[in-house]
Design a protein around this motif. Structure first.
Motif, PDB file in Angstrom:
ATOM      1  N   LEU A   1      65.704  52.078  79.514  1.00 38.08           N
ATOM      2  CA  LEU A   1      66.437  51.989  80.778  1.00 38.08           C
ATOM      3  C   LEU A   1      66.507  50.552  81.268  1.00 38.08           C
ATOM      4  O   LEU A   1      65.497  49.849  81.311  1.00 38.08           O
TER       5      LEU A   1
ATOM      6  N   TYR B   1      71.617  51.536  79.638  1.00 34.97           N
ATOM      7  CA  TYR B   1      70.504  51.534  78.689  1.00 34.97           C
ATOM      8  C   TYR B   1      70.794  50.528  77.588  1.00 34.97           C
ATOM      9  O   TYR B   1      71.958  50.236  77.300  1.00 34.97           O
TER      10      TYR B   1
ATOM     11  N   ASP C   1      74.087  54.762  84.997  1.00 38.71           N
ATOM     12  CA  ASP C   1      72.941  54.030  84.475  1.00 38.71           C
ATOM     13  C   ASP C   1      73.368  53.188  83.277  1.00 38.71           C
ATOM     14  O   ASP C   1      74.385  53.438  82.642  1.00 38.71           O
TER      15      ASP C   1
ATOM     16  N   PRO D   1      66.835  58.853  86.462  1.00 37.39           N
ATOM     17  CA  PRO D   1      67.210  58.217  85.192  1.00 37.39           C
ATOM     18  C   PRO D   1      66.201  58.557  84.102  1.00 37.39           C
ATOM     19  O   PRO D   1      65.102  59.053  84.383  1.00 37.39           O
ATOM     20  N   ILE D   2      66.569  58.270  82.858  1.00 35.40           N
ATOM     21  CA  ILE D   2      65.669  58.514  81.732  1.00 35.40           C
ATOM     22  C   ILE D   2      64.762  57.297  81.590  1.00 35.40           C
ATOM     23  O   ILE D   2      65.216  56.201  81.272  1.00 35.40           O
TER      24      ILE D   2
ATOM     25  N   TRP E   1      61.047  57.465  76.527  1.00 34.13           N
ATOM     26  CA  TRP E   1      61.677  58.018  75.330  1.00 34.13           C
ATOM     27  C   TRP E   1      60.637  58.167  74.232  1.00 34.13           C
ATOM     28  O   TRP E   1      59.724  57.357  74.107  1.00 34.13           O
TER      29      TRP E   1
ATOM     30  N   TYR F   1      66.986  60.606  92.574  1.00 30.76           N
ATOM     31  CA  TYR F   1      67.787  60.233  91.416  1.00 30.76           C
ATOM     32  C   TYR F   1      66.886  60.170  90.199  1.00 30.76           C
ATOM     33  O   TYR F   1      65.748  59.701  90.278  1.00 30.76           O
TER      34      TYR F   1
ATOM     35  N   GLN G   1      69.635  49.727  73.474  1.00 32.04           N
ATOM     36  CA  GLN G   1      68.894  50.132  72.282  1.00 32.04           C
ATOM     37  C   GLN G   1      68.762  48.905  71.380  1.00 32.04           C
ATOM     38  O   GLN G   1      69.729  48.487  70.754  1.00 32.04           O
TER      39      GLN G   1
ATOM     40  N   ASN H   1      70.315  49.151  90.354  1.00 31.47           N
ATOM     41  CA  ASN H   1      68.869  49.043  90.510  1.00 31.47           C
ATOM     42  C   ASN H   1      68.203  48.756  89.162  1.00 31.47           C
ATOM     43  O   ASN H   1      68.294  49.553  88.228  1.00 31.47           O
TER      44      ASN H   1
ATOM     45  N   PRO I   1      66.220  53.853  72.798  1.00 36.31           N
ATOM     46  CA  PRO I   1      66.870  53.256  73.979  1.00 36.31           C
ATOM     47  C   PRO I   1      65.853  53.043  75.103  1.00 36.31           C
ATOM     48  O   PRO I   1      64.811  53.700  75.156  1.00 36.31           O
TER      49      PRO I   1
ATOM     50  N   SER J   1      61.886  48.969  86.087  1.00 33.12           N
ATOM     51  CA  SER J   1      60.650  48.203  86.093  1.00 33.12           C
ATOM     52  C   SER J   1      60.560  47.314  84.851  1.00 33.12           C
ATOM     53  O   SER J   1      60.792  47.764  83.732  1.00 33.12           O
TER      54      SER J   1
ATOM     55  N   TYR K   1      69.586  51.623  86.942  1.00 34.63           N
ATOM     56  CA  TYR K   1      69.873  52.996  87.363  1.00 34.63           C
ATOM     57  C   TYR K   1      70.609  52.996  88.700  1.00 34.63           C
ATOM     58  O   TYR K   1      70.486  52.052  89.485  1.00 34.63           O
ATOM     59  N   MET K   2      71.348  54.040  88.920  1.00 40.16           N
ATOM     60  CA  MET K   2      72.199  54.175  90.101  1.00 40.16           C
ATOM     61  C   MET K   2      72.975  52.877  90.363  1.00 40.16           C
ATOM     62  O   MET K   2      72.857  52.278  91.449  1.00 40.16           O
TER      63      MET K   2
END
Lengths: 124, 111
Positions: B51, B41, B39, A110-111, A114, A108, B43, B58, B49, B61, B54-55
């Motif tokens: 993270l 995010y 996901d 994810p971003i 940036w 998977y 900003q 989760n 932005p 970090s 995710y998924m």
């Protein structure tokens, strides 16, 4: 720590081609997916597309036909070209790196990283 | 295209109180793997932005455990158990099942 830096003209004329480059430092461009996202002034985020270091691409269907993403592993850079621009393409353009996470046999992306973003204005 | 709809679009919250943001997709985000491809995010003002989740569930970090994600099918939620001043920003969900599309964003502000 991976760092990304967008560069390119801040002003593009209507009907011309917008070209941006993202320089990657602190890590190799190889082995990863790299993406472009944009944000019109005062508005939300729009996915542009991504490119794998090998050159495989995925584009936002609304931009297909005008968009070309490319990668230069020798320079640790990847680039965006958007042709026939109009005022609607005025936005902050972000480059980004996708990171792979494994869930069993699933990978998977994810971003995770940036760039700081660069404003591109389309105007005559 | 999968359309993502967030609510509310504006969310004033008192520090220490919980907050919840809803994200709905126009079709199920269930992947053949059995996972839901969504996901979150945030900003923060003047920043790029970053993270959060995710998924679906989760934490990325460095993300505090007061942030949690959940959901299935077409309905997903981001929860903040106790809002802090540093949580101010615009929160976006993004589906990753078919290319990628973002929600329109939810602006969290401190009362």
């Amino acid at each position: 720590q991976v760092q990304l830096q967008e560069s390119g003209p801040g002003l593009v004329k209507p009907s011309e081609t917008l070209s941006l480059t993202c320089s990657v430092s602190g890590g190799s461009i190889s082995g990863y997916y790299w993406s472009w996202i944009r944000q019109p002034p005062g508005r939300g985020l729009q996915w542009i597309g991504y490119i794998y270091y090998s050159g495989a691409t995925s584009y936002n269907p609304s931009l297909t036909g005008r968009l070309i993403l490319s990668v230069d592993t020798s320079k640790n850079q990847f680039s965006l070209q958007l042709s026939s621009v109009t005022a609607a393409d005025t936005a902050v353009y972000y480059c980004a790196r996708l990171t792979a996470y494994s869930f069993g046999s699933v990978r998977y992306h994810p971003i995770e990283y940036w760039g700081q973003g660069t404003l591109v204005t389309v105007s005559s | 295209d999968i359309v993502m709809t967030q609510s509310p679009l504006s969310l004033p919250v008192t520090p220490g109180e919980p907050a919840s943001i809803s994200c709905r997709s126009s079709q199920s985000l269930l992947h053949s793997s059995g996972y839901y491809y969504l996901d979150w995010y945030v900003q923060k003002p003047g920043q790029s932005p970053q993270l959060l989740i995710y998924m679906t569930s989760n934490r990325a970090s460095g993300v505090p455990d007061r942030f949690s994600g959940s959901g299935s099918g077409t309905d997903f939620t981001l929860k903040i158990s106790r809002v802090e001043a540093e949580d101010v920003g615009v929160y976006y969900c993004m589906q990753t099942l078919q290319t990628r599309t973002f929600g329109q964003g939810t602006k969290l502000e401190i009362k």
